[in-house]
Structure formats: structure tokens, C-alpha cells
Motif scaffolding. Structure first.
Motif, PDB file in Angstrom:
ATOM      1  N   ASP A 135      -1.927  -1.185  -3.903  1.00  0.00           N
ATOM      2  CA  ASP A 135      -2.949  -0.172  -3.650  1.00  0.00           C
ATOM      3  C   ASP A 135      -2.301   1.199  -3.486  1.00  0.00           C
ATOM      4  O   ASP A 135      -1.292   1.337  -2.775  1.00  0.00           O
ATOM      5  CB  ASP A 135      -3.733  -0.504  -2.376  1.00  0.00           C
ATOM      6  N   ARG A 163      -8.917   5.143   4.429  1.00  0.00           N
ATOM      7  CA  ARG A 163      -9.320   3.949   5.164  1.00  0.00           C
ATOM      8  C   ARG A 163      -8.291   3.710   6.272  1.00  0.00           C
ATOM      9  O   ARG A 163      -7.230   4.328   6.306  1.00  0.00           O
ATOM     10  CB  ARG A 163      -9.401   2.722   4.249  1.00  0.00           C
ATOM     11  N   GLY A 182       0.734   5.604   0.071  1.00  0.00           N
ATOM     12  CA  GLY A 182      -0.063   6.799   0.288  1.00  0.00           C
ATOM     13  C   GLY A 182       0.452   7.932  -0.574  1.00  0.00           C
ATOM     14  O   GLY A 182       1.667   8.115  -0.733  1.00  0.00           O
ATOM     15  N   GLU A 225      -3.403   4.822  -2.136  1.00  0.00           N
ATOM     16  CA  GLU A 225      -4.430   5.574  -1.411  1.00  0.00           C
ATOM     17  C   GLU A 225      -4.194   7.063  -1.597  1.00  0.00           C
ATOM     18  O   GLU A 225      -3.044   7.530  -1.555  1.00  0.00           O
ATOM     19  CB  GLU A 225      -4.376   5.250   0.081  1.00  0.00           C
ATOM     20  N   ALA A 234      -6.058   9.498   5.759  1.00  0.00           N
ATOM     21  CA  ALA A 234      -6.187   8.318   4.893  1.00  0.00           C
ATOM     22  C   ALA A 234      -7.644   8.066   4.537  1.00  0.00           C
ATOM     23  O   ALA A 234      -8.555   8.391   5.309  1.00  0.00           O
ATOM     24  CB  ALA A 234      -5.611   7.095   5.592  1.00  0.00           C
ATOM     25  N   ASN A 289      -5.460   1.799   8.635  1.00  0.00           N
ATOM     26  CA  ASN A 289      -4.302   0.929   8.478  1.00  0.00           C
ATOM     27  C   ASN A 289      -3.902   0.434   9.860  1.00  0.00           C
ATOM     28  O   ASN A 289      -4.630   0.637  10.836  1.00  0.00           O
ATOM     29  CB  ASN A 289      -3.152   1.653   7.764  1.00  0.00           C
ATOM     30  N   VAL A 337       0.856  -1.188   0.000  1.00  0.00           N
ATOM     31  CA  VAL A 337       0.000   0.000   0.000  1.00  0.00           C
ATOM     32  C   VAL A 337       0.891   1.237   0.000  1.00  0.00           C
ATOM     33  O   VAL A 337       1.844   1.325   0.783  1.00  0.00           O
ATOM     34  CB  VAL A 337      -0.927   0.033   1.227  1.00  0.00           C
ATOM     35  N   MET A 360      -9.034   5.536  -3.780  1.00  0.00           N
ATOM     36  CA  MET A 360      -7.820   4.733  -3.955  1.00  0.00           C
ATOM     37  C   MET A 360      -7.942   3.960  -5.258  1.00  0.00           C
ATOM     38  O   MET A 360      -9.043   3.773  -5.795  1.00  0.00           O
ATOM     39  CB  MET A 360      -7.640   3.768  -2.789  1.00  0.00           C
ATOM     40  N   TRP A 407      -4.557  10.437   0.107  1.00  0.00           N
ATOM     41  CA  TRP A 407      -4.727  11.021   1.426  1.00  0.00           C
ATOM     42  C   TRP A 407      -5.097  12.492   1.284  1.00  0.00           C
ATOM     43  O   TRP A 407      -4.420  13.260   0.601  1.00  0.00           O
ATOM     44  CB  TRP A 407      -3.428  10.875   2.227  1.00  0.00           C
TER      45      TRP A 407
END
Length: 541
Positions: free
Chosen positions: A162, A178, A85, A164, A176, A180, A83, A139, A166
Motif C-alpha cells: 500500500d 487513514r 507513506g 498512502e 495520513a 496506523n 505500507v 492511497m 499524506w
């Protein structure tokens, strides 16, 4: 909360597309049907979930770096998907760059759940990424198809990367889309730091699983409380019941088993399950530090016993009392496991018919604070006194029950599931002193005896009642080769691949079906675990 307007879309430079594309040019690709689409699948020499995790992360970070987009690794909940960001202000530039790369390499962009617009889940077209109304996509996921040399395994979206977006909170932080494993908020102007890759996937938490360092934010630069940082080894006990030397030693043993199950030829038959169990470790539990194979002057013909990460331990080097040998009793062998030189405090005890069915982390078996887990079955053992009419497992359990009652004043009744057994070396050593006469008597039993105890079951309850273990949960399967519908069970296992561990046992297998069912099992295992482990000899052509 404030909102930063998206920056104008800037087409990625030629370098931004060609640099990551270099990851694909040297790889063989074949078009396959996957998820209803025909896409190129790239062949990897070592097609494992951890290697796919690393490649997908490197590809995406390479294009973001080349496009001048800042990013940071995020400790997500998935162990198979990296993942990243990114500031939501860079959303359109990220989507445009990745869409162009996917278009030219056969990758795929999608919006994973939760998605704000269910009608726009696909981002496969670069044109989509250039639309002006994409500001609320939280995302995206970029994935490529990776496969092994035989094209038996295909790693797709479940192993994608993924990204994301932010959002700016207006008070100097990024939020974020979602949760983490650490925090959904970081400082907008926070320092970029380098951290070990093992902090971001449990697959990389062991010393054999080498991952490069990754760029992240200081908030994620140290592991969280769920990180398992201690070494975990694996111990197997194995026998080849067709070996002439072993058969001679067994025939010369001056002790006869009390129960027909103890003398069953099927209990000692080698169907090469160990080869595939080791493959399952290599594929799905690369965090294992070292493998110890306990044998009686034997070696599997396919085993490279000089390969790093594996040690063969002979019974003669394991038992402290040589008068206990030879032994043909797994209960006896299990009383000595803590004596393996170099064995880690926390280890997993595998029978060779146990397999790891999908990528798992060590947290399935051990709490990060060191507590072991155990997996009680729904199988209850009656309260009648032990007798020669009891099967060896039931007799040993009843004897364990008596020891637990003596030590803790508690009564146990549930046996354990056929799941790899998480054990602690110090607990086994403590039990050897606490129950010295009972364990020593078991160690002297050449065949399973009605007076045996099961050190493994005893360890689970002893550790639990002394505050060093907790009950765990796992998605498991247990298949008996003697079942009439065994073919359907194996087919379902192969199709779904959704069991964390599974066991294929020879219980109830009639002799007249042994050859047919063994061949069936071997075909299944070759399909499920086609990637060889580093502990197999290279094939000679």
C-alpha cells in the motif's frame, strides 16, 4: 488546512522501470486465473507470506527510489501488506511510475478501501495515472502474483504494498489518509531514519524471521506498545504408535488404563500430521524462535533433526524421576514441559493435530507485556465428583477444579478450545511446587488415570487468577475425522482459508473408516500446506 498542488507529471526514467524489473527477470512465471483475471504468477523458492511481504516492499521502494520520490515505511495494521507513506504532492508521479511497472510485469494497481471514488477502483491502465482529475485518490495498492513451485498457493492483493498519500496540513506536518499503529501525523521536514523491518510486520518479530532495515521517519523508528519483543518457542509432544520398540515398552508396562479411551490405538497413530503442523508454523508463524519435539526414543522418518531451530527432547532427558518411565500418558508428559533445557519463558504447546491456518502475529497468544492468553470453550464439565465413569479429559478437569478451588476459592467449569496453548515456563514451575503431590502422582501414571490433573488447563486458570493471563479470542475450527460430513468441512477450510488455527482430531473415528479418512486428511493437508518446512529432509531422487 493548506493543500499543496500536485507536481506536474514527469514520465519515469528508463532506470526507474528497468531497475525494479530485475526482480522478475530471473523468476519463472506461469499465467494463472486469479480474481477473475489472467495474470503472470512468479515462482518463489520459498513462497511464504513473509517473503512476499519483503519482495513487494523492495520492488516498490526500488522504483520510488529510482524515480527520485521520497517515501517512508508506515506501521500499518495488516501483517501481510507493507505500507509506504508519500507526500501527496508526488501522487501523480507515483501512480505513473507504478502503473508503467505493473503494465510491463503483470502487476496490478488498485485503490483499497476507503476509496473516495467507488467508480474508479482500478488503476491498471497507465493512461489512468496520467489523468488530471486524480487528486483525491487517498492511497493505491500495487501487487504481483507470487506462487510456490507446485503452484498450489497464490499470493495476491492481500499481500500487496500500500502506498498512502499524506497531505500537507499547512503547519509543517503531513497527515495520513487513514490510521496506523503509531501516529497519523509526522513532521514534513522530519529526518529519514532506518529501522528494523520487524517493527512493520508482526510476521518478522522473531529472530528466525530475518528482514532488512527499512527507511522510515523518526516517529516510526521505535516500536509501539503493541510490539512483542520477547522470544516464543513451540513444544510438540509426538509418538509413533506403530514403532516396534515403543509397542514393546507399552506391552511391558505394568499399569493398565482405567478407561478405554486411554488405551485407544487411534490416540497413538501417526498420520504425519506433525509434518504439516510444522509447515503451518513455517508458513504462517515465522516469528517462532525454536521448536522442541518431545518423543520417546523416536524420530519421524522425514524429520531433519539436525536442522537449525529444532531440538528433539527424549523422555529420558525430560523427566526428573526416571522411575516414571516409560510413560504413555500425555498428562504425565505435560507436567515436565517446563524442564526442557533452553526453553523460553513464553512458549506454545502444540498437539500434532493443531495447525496455523493463516498468517498470524504472536499477539494472538501473548500480550506485548508478557501476559498469556487462553481460549475457553463453550464445553462445560459437570459438577459431579470425579469417578471412573468420567473420560480422562473430564476426570483431569475435575481434579484441576479441586486444586483451583483450594488455591483461589474459585470454581471453574469450562474446558479449553483445541487451540495451541500459550504457556509460561515460570508458572508451570511454580505450580510444580504449589501442587507437588498432585503433579508428581500424575507424572507417575504410565496411562491416563482418574487421579490425573491436566497441567495445561491448570496453568491457564492458575495464571489467570494470579494475574498472569487473560482470556483471548481466535478464529478457530475443530474438525473430527469421525464426522459424517468431514469432507465438506475440510473443503470449506481449504476454500476459505480464514481460520487462524484449526484442529483435525480423530475423535469418533470408526476403525473401518480409519484408512479412508486418514487418506482424506492427508490430501487436504498436502493441498493446504504444500511448502516444505526447513525441518524436513530433502527429497532423494
Amino acid at each position: 488546512m493548506g493543500r499543496t498542488e500536485p507536481r506536474p507529471i514527469e514520465p519515469p526514467t528508463i532506470k526507474a522501470v528497468t531497475e525494479p524489473y530485475g526482480y522478475f527477470t530471473d523468476l519463472e512465471a506461469a499465467h494463472v486465473l486469479h480474481g477473475g483475471e489472467i495474470r503472470p504468477a512468479y515462482t518463489l523458492a520459498q513462497a511464504t507470506p513473509l517473503e512476499v511481504w519483503r519482495r513487494n516492499l523492495e520492488i516498490v521502494t526500488a522504483i520510488l527510489t529510482a524515480a527520485g520520490i521520497d517515501f517512508f515505511s508506515v506501521p500499518g495494521f495488516s501483517i501481510t501488506r507493507p505500507v509506504l507513506g508519500v507526500d501527496a504532492a508526488d501522487r501523480q508521479r507515483v501512480c505513473t511510475a507504478l502503473a508503467m511497472l505493473c503494465e510491463s510485469t503483470g502487476g496490478r494497481l488498485s485503490v483499497p478501501e476507503p476509496a473516495f471514488r467507488e467508480s474508479e477502483l482500478g488503476l491498471d491502465r497507465p493512461l489512468w495515472a496520467q489523468r488530471a482529475d486524480m487528486g483525491d485518490v487517498p492511497m493505491i495498492r500495487a501487487d504481483w502474483l507470487w506462487t510456490d513451485a507446485g503452484r498450489d498457493l497464490v499470493f495476491g492483493a492481500d499481500y500487496g504494498c500500500d502506498i498512502e498519500f499524506w497531505s500537507d496540513t499547512g503547519d509543517g506536518h503531513l497527515l495520513a489518509p487513514r490510521h496506523n499503529r503509531i501516529t497519523p501525523v509526522v513532521r514534513r521536514d522530519g529526518a529519514r531514519v532506518s529501522a528494523p523491518g520487524r517493527f512493520f510486520t508482526a510476521l518478522g518479530s522473531g529472530p528466525r524471521a530475518v528482514l532488512p532495515s527499512v527507511a522510515t521517519r523518526s516517529e516510526f523508528g521505535v516500536p509501539g506498545p503493541d510490539h512483542v519483543g520477547f522470544p516464543i518457542d513451540v513444544v510438540y509432544t509426538w509418538v509413533d504408535g506403530s514403532d516396534h520398540g515403543w509397542l514393546r515398552r507399552r506391552a511391558e508396562a505394568d499399569q493398565s488404563p482405567y478407561h478405554v479411551e486411554s488405551a485407544s490405538v487411534a490416540r497413538f497413530l501417526d498420520r504425519e500430521e506433525l509434518r504439516f503442523s510444522l509447515r503451518s508454523l513455517h508458513l504462517n508463524a515465522p516469528w517462532v524462535r525454536h521448536v522442541y519435539l518431545v518423543t520417546d526414543q523416536q524420530r519421524p522418518h522425514w524429520l531433519d533433526d539436525e536442522a537449525p531451530g529444532l531440538t528433539v527432547v527424549d523422555h529420558r532427558d525430560l523427566f526428573d524421576d526416571p522411575d516414571c518411565l516409560p510413560t504413555f500418558n500425555s498428562h504425565a508428559i505435560e507436567t515436565q514441559l517446563h524442564r526442557i533445557e533452553g526453553l523460553s519463558e513464553h512458549f506454545l504447546y502444540f498437539n500434532d493435530d493443531m495447525f496455523v491456518g493463516l498468517p498470524i502475529g504472536p499477539q494472538l497468544f501473548f500480550e506485548p507485556n508478557g501476559l498469556a492468553k487462553f481460549f475457553p470453550a463453550q464445553t462445560f464439565v459437570g459438577m459431579d465428583p470425579v469417578s471412573v465413569s468420567d473420560s480422562p479429559p473430564n476426570a483431569a478437569f475435575k481434579n484441576d477444579r479441586a486444586l483451583i478451588e483450594r488455591a483461589f476459592g474459585r470454581t471453574i467449569s469450562r474446558m479449553m478450545k483445541h487451540v495451541p496453548y500459550p504457556l509460561q515456563r515460570s508458572v508451570l514451575a511454580e505450580m510444580a511446587k504449589e501442587f507437588d503431590e498432585d503433579l508428581a502422582r500424575t507424572a507417575r501414571s504410565a496411562f491416563r488415570d482418574v487421579t490425573d490433573v491436566s497441567a495445561v488447563t491448570l496453568q491457564h486458570y492458575y495464571a489467570y487468577l494470579s494475574g498472569r493471563a487473560v482470556a483471548g479470542q481466535a478464529k478457530v475450527a475443530y474438525v473430527e475425522l469421525g464426522m459424517p460430513d468431514v469432507a465438506e468441512h475440510l473443503e470449506l477450510l481449504l476454500e476459505r482459508r480464514d481460520r487462524e488455527t484449526f484442529c483435525i482430531n480423530d475423535a469418533g473415528l470408526p476403525p473401518e473408516l480409519a484408512e479412508e479418512r486418514s487418506a482424506m486428511m492427508l490430501r487436504f493437508l498436502e493441498s493446504y500446506f504444500p511448502v516444505t518446512s526447513p525441518w524436513e529432509k530433502a527429497l532423494a531422487f
